[in-house]
Design a protein around this motif. Structure first.
Motif, short mmCIF file in Angstrom:
data_model
loop_
_atom_site.label_atom_id
_atom_site.label_comp_id
_atom_site.label_asym_id
_atom_site.label_seq_id
_atom_site.Cartn_x
_atom_site.Cartn_y
_atom_site.Cartn_z
N THR A 109 10.94 60.40 75.50
CA THR A 109 10.56 61.69 76.04
C THR A 109 10.41 61.56 77.55
N THR A 110 10.83 62.58 78.26
CA THR A 110 10.51 62.67 79.68
C THR A 110 9.70 63.94 79.88
N TYR A 111 8.78 63.89 80.82
CA TYR A 111 7.75 64.91 80.93
C TYR A 111 8.01 65.84 82.10
N VAL A 112 8.01 67.14 81.79
CA VAL A 112 8.43 68.17 82.73
C VAL A 112 7.25 68.96 83.29
N ALA A 113 6.30 69.33 82.43
CA ALA A 113 5.10 70.06 82.85
C ALA A 113 3.94 69.61 81.97
N LEU A 114 2.89 69.08 82.61
CA LEU A 114 1.73 68.58 81.89
C LEU A 114 0.47 69.18 82.52
N PRO A 115 -0.07 70.26 81.95
CA PRO A 115 -1.31 70.81 82.49
C PRO A 115 -2.43 69.77 82.46
N GLU A 116 -3.31 69.83 83.43
CA GLU A 116 -4.41 68.86 83.48
C GLU A 116 -5.24 68.94 82.20
N GLY A 117 -5.44 67.79 81.57
CA GLY A 117 -6.24 67.72 80.35
C GLY A 117 -5.44 67.94 79.08
N GLU A 160 3.04 61.07 67.42
CA GLU A 160 2.71 62.49 67.31
C GLU A 160 2.16 62.98 68.65
N VAL A 161 2.01 64.30 68.76
CA VAL A 161 1.36 64.88 69.92
C VAL A 161 0.15 65.67 69.42
N PRO A 162 -1.06 65.23 69.75
CA PRO A 162 -2.26 65.98 69.33
C PRO A 162 -2.29 67.38 69.94
N MET A 163 -3.23 68.17 69.50
CA MET A 163 -3.31 69.58 69.90
C MET A 163 -3.43 69.73 71.41
N ASN A 164 -2.65 70.66 71.94
CA ASN A 164 -2.74 71.03 73.35
C ASN A 164 -3.98 71.88 73.54
N MET A 165 -4.99 71.32 74.18
CA MET A 165 -6.28 72.00 74.32
C MET A 165 -6.39 72.77 75.63
N THR A 166 -5.31 72.87 76.38
CA THR A 166 -5.34 73.60 77.64
C THR A 166 -4.88 75.04 77.43
N ASP A 167 -4.85 75.79 78.52
CA ASP A 167 -4.41 77.19 78.45
C ASP A 167 -2.97 77.37 78.93
N GLU A 168 -2.25 76.26 79.10
CA GLU A 168 -0.89 76.34 79.61
C GLU A 168 0.06 75.55 78.70
N ASP A 169 1.35 75.82 78.87
CA ASP A 169 2.37 75.13 78.07
C ASP A 169 2.54 73.68 78.53
N ARG A 170 2.79 72.83 77.59
CA ARG A 170 3.15 71.43 77.83
C ARG A 170 4.66 71.33 77.58
N VAL A 171 5.42 70.91 78.59
CA VAL A 171 6.88 70.94 78.49
C VAL A 171 7.43 69.52 78.61
N SER A 172 8.30 69.16 77.67
CA SER A 172 8.94 67.85 77.70
C SER A 172 10.37 67.97 77.18
N VAL A 173 11.15 66.93 77.46
CA VAL A 173 12.51 66.84 76.92
C VAL A 173 12.60 65.52 76.15
N SER A 174 12.95 65.60 74.88
CA SER A 174 13.04 64.41 74.03
C SER A 174 14.49 64.12 73.68
N PHE A 175 14.74 62.90 73.20
CA PHE A 175 16.13 62.47 72.98
C PHE A 175 16.17 61.27 72.05
N ASN A 176 17.34 61.08 71.46
CA ASN A 176 17.62 59.92 70.61
C ASN A 176 18.90 59.24 71.08
N TYR A 177 18.91 57.91 70.99
CA TYR A 177 20.12 57.13 71.25
C TYR A 177 20.46 56.34 69.98
N ALA A 178 21.73 56.39 69.61
CA ALA A 178 22.22 55.69 68.42
C ALA A 178 23.16 54.56 68.87
N TRP A 179 23.45 53.65 67.93
CA TRP A 179 24.30 52.50 68.21
C TRP A 179 25.73 52.79 67.80
N GLY A 180 26.63 52.81 68.78
CA GLY A 180 28.03 53.02 68.49
C GLY A 180 28.42 54.48 68.49
#
Length: 206
Positions: A127-135, A186-206
């Protein structure tokens, strides 16, 4: 004198995206993620039908690098990070490479969670992180041996990190985390008032 050796480690790769070119503007990436989420009607329907909190493009879009140039640049950077991690893992890849299998957007709203899961058909996930509200919530990694610790007592509060049953890295915007795809997380509950934004990905062999 007795010796204790730590065996069967579970490596986690953590780095700034900027360690490998091209440079990624996380603000532009955030705008792209929000724009795609607003336009992706199929993804919105899938999230509603599956009670998925917020938005994910996982079940609807397979061509993000084609849609927005910044995702194409992101994949180039991720390719380099994954290759570096694979070398550190001493993978014997033979004449095949680790290649991007899929990449998707996650927008986790206030109160949203991503329950524990693995990525069973891949080699390296991340995962790479795009927007992470404080807390906001961190990612949570689970000791892969946990299911076999039926009679084990709990660890002390000051146990070193490599002996804990759960690890909660606190990533920063612009960082990338990589792990082997069998590692439950896992990602526990977002307890802030803003969106948490990330981009996730998978790499396979071959």
């Amino acid at each position: 004198m007795a010796q204790i050796t730590s065996l069967f480690t579970t490596p986690i790769y953590r780095a700034s995206l900027g360690e490998h070119e091209p440079a990624i503007d996380t603000r532009e990436l955030d705008v792209s993620c929000q724009t795609i989420a607003e336009d992706d009607e199929a993804g919105q329907v899938w999230c509603d039908e599956n009670d998925f909190p917020g938005y994910t493009s996982y079940a609807s879009l397979t061509d993000l690098p084609w849609r927005f140039p910044i995702f194409a640049d992101l994949v180039k950077s991720l390719d380099a990070h994954v290759a570096a991690f694979a070398r550190d893992l001493h993978f014997d890849l033979g004449d095949r490479e680790l290649k991007l299998e899929d990449i998707w957007i996650n927008i986790l709203p206030p109160g949203g969670i991503h329950t524990a899961h693995i990525h069973p058909h891949s080699v390296i996930s991340g995962t790479t992180y795009v927007a992470l509200p404080e807390g906001t919530s961190s990612i949570k990694f689970e000791d892969p041996r946990l299911a076999m610790m039926m009679a084990a007592p709990p660890r002390t509060a000051d146990a070193p990190e490599h002996l804990r049953q759960f690890i909660y890295p606190n990533p920063k915007v612009g960082e990338v985390l990589l792990w082997e795809s069998w590692l439950r997380h896992e990602v526990p509950m977002n307890m802030t008032d803003e969106d948490r934004v990330s981009v996730s990905f998978n790499y396979a062999w071959g």
